[in-house]
Motif scaffolding. Structure first.
Motif, mmCIF file in Angstrom:
data_model
loop_
_atom_site.group_PDB
_atom_site.id
_atom_site.type_symbol
_atom_site.label_atom_id
_atom_site.label_comp_id
_atom_site.label_asym_id
_atom_site.label_seq_id
_atom_site.Cartn_x
_atom_site.Cartn_y
_atom_site.Cartn_z
ATOM 1 N N ASP A 1 -44.643 -39.840 -3.243
ATOM 2 C CA ASP A 1 -43.053 -40.241 -3.465
ATOM 3 C C ASP A 1 -42.657 -40.734 -1.930
ATOM 4 O O ASP A 1 -41.792 -41.614 -2.398
ATOM 5 C CB ASP A 1 -42.800 -38.561 -3.920
ATOM 6 C CG ASP A 1 -41.562 -38.539 -4.176
ATOM 7 O OD1 ASP A 1 -40.887 -40.014 -4.701
ATOM 8 O OD2 ASP A 1 -40.146 -38.311 -3.456
ATOM 9 N N LEU A 2 -42.660 -40.737 -1.545
ATOM 10 C CA LEU A 2 -42.507 -40.692 -0.354
ATOM 11 C C LEU A 2 -42.554 -42.989 0.206
ATOM 12 O O LEU A 2 -41.704 -43.728 0.477
ATOM 13 C CB LEU A 2 -42.579 -40.829 1.119
ATOM 14 C CG LEU A 2 -41.922 -41.557 2.449
ATOM 15 C CD1 LEU A 2 -39.989 -41.048 2.548
ATOM 16 C CD2 LEU A 2 -42.656 -40.391 3.708
ATOM 17 N N ALA A 3 -44.080 -42.957 -0.192
ATOM 18 C CA ALA A 3 -44.334 -44.338 -0.026
ATOM 19 C C ALA A 3 -44.047 -45.378 -1.260
ATOM 20 O O ALA A 3 -42.872 -46.225 -1.138
ATOM 21 C CB ALA A 3 -45.933 -44.595 -0.290
ATOM 22 N N TYR A 4 -43.961 -45.062 -2.536
ATOM 23 C CA TYR A 4 -43.137 -44.866 -3.594
ATOM 24 C C TYR A 4 -41.320 -45.318 -3.271
ATOM 25 O O TYR A 4 -41.017 -46.573 -4.005
ATOM 26 C CB TYR A 4 -43.616 -44.539 -4.836
ATOM 27 C CG TYR A 4 -42.708 -44.857 -6.360
ATOM 28 C CD1 TYR A 4 -43.196 -46.076 -6.559
ATOM 29 C CD2 TYR A 4 -41.401 -44.709 -6.394
ATOM 30 C CE1 TYR A 4 -42.453 -46.282 -7.865
ATOM 31 C CE2 TYR A 4 -40.435 -44.772 -8.219
ATOM 32 C CZ TYR A 4 -41.348 -45.901 -7.972
ATOM 33 O OH TYR A 4 -40.812 -46.223 -9.783
ATOM 34 N N THR A 5 -41.277 -44.121 -2.447
ATOM 35 C CA THR A 5 -39.387 -44.691 -2.687
ATOM 36 C C THR A 5 -39.306 -45.970 -1.268
ATOM 37 O O THR A 5 -38.114 -46.749 -1.798
ATOM 38 C CB THR A 5 -38.761 -43.147 -1.933
ATOM 39 O OG1 THR A 5 -38.977 -42.193 -3.163
ATOM 40 C CG2 THR A 5 -37.528 -43.411 -1.409
ATOM 41 N N ARG A 6 -40.028 -45.480 -0.179
ATOM 42 C CA ARG A 6 -39.746 -46.669 0.907
ATOM 43 C C ARG A 6 -39.855 -47.749 -0.372
ATOM 44 O O ARG A 6 -39.337 -48.941 -0.006
ATOM 45 C CB ARG A 6 -40.714 -46.287 1.410
ATOM 46 C CG ARG A 6 -40.975 -47.605 2.592
ATOM 47 C CD ARG A 6 -39.307 -47.177 3.755
ATOM 48 N NE ARG A 6 -39.619 -46.083 4.212
ATOM 49 C CZ ARG A 6 -40.198 -45.903 5.436
ATOM 50 N NH1 ARG A 6 -41.077 -47.207 5.975
ATOM 51 N NH2 ARG A 6 -40.347 -44.801 5.941
ATOM 52 N N LEU A 7 -40.580 -48.289 -1.123
ATOM 53 C CA LEU A 7 -41.413 -49.671 -1.712
ATOM 54 C C LEU A 7 -40.185 -49.812 -2.415
ATOM 55 O O LEU A 7 -39.335 -51.070 -2.637
ATOM 56 C CB LEU A 7 -42.346 -50.170 -2.628
ATOM 57 C CG LEU A 7 -43.001 -50.416 -3.207
ATOM 58 C CD1 LEU A 7 -43.582 -51.610 -2.507
ATOM 59 C CD2 LEU A 7 -44.453 -50.660 -4.116
ATOM 60 N N CYS A 8 -39.374 -48.931 -3.209
ATOM 61 C CA CYS A 8 -38.190 -49.760 -3.762
ATOM 62 C C CYS A 8 -36.899 -49.972 -3.110
ATOM 63 O O CYS A 8 -36.208 -50.406 -3.884
ATOM 64 C CB CYS A 8 -38.486 -48.664 -4.549
ATOM 65 S SG CYS A 8 -39.082 -47.905 -6.168
ATOM 66 N N GLU A 9 -36.719 -49.212 -2.201
ATOM 67 C CA GLU A 9 -35.980 -49.452 -1.085
ATOM 68 C C GLU A 9 -36.366 -50.276 -0.735
ATOM 69 O O GLU A 9 -34.743 -51.763 -0.959
ATOM 70 C CB GLU A 9 -35.456 -48.162 0.161
ATOM 71 C CG GLU A 9 -34.847 -47.205 -0.678
ATOM 72 C CD GLU A 9 -35.437 -45.774 0.266
ATOM 73 O OE1 GLU A 9 -34.702 -45.176 0.034
ATOM 74 O OE2 GLU A 9 -35.727 -46.470 1.401
#
Length: 59
Positions: free
Chosen positions: A7-15
């Motif tokens: 989830d953290l990796a996905y969030t970082r990618l989206c940001e």
């Protein structure tokens, strides 16, 4: 990878894509993909993931 890490990796990618902007997001994604692919020891898992992603994108 744990669910929280994913989830953290996905969030970082989206940001990062948001900061990069819609026009350059494909370039960012390509660079991330190439970086991750280069860390694989063999070709088979990379090709399998590409095939899986393509199939899911058509669903």
């Amino acid at each position: 990878m744990q669910a929280e890490d994913l989830d953290l990796a996905y969030t970082r990618l989206c940001e990062a894509m948001g900061r990069t902007g819609e026009a350059r997001a494909p370039l960012l994604l390509a660079m991330v993909c190439l970086g991750l692919m280069s860390r694989q020891e063999t070709l088979a898992p990379v090709l399998a993931l590409i095939d899986e992603a393509e199939a899911r994108s058509k669903a």
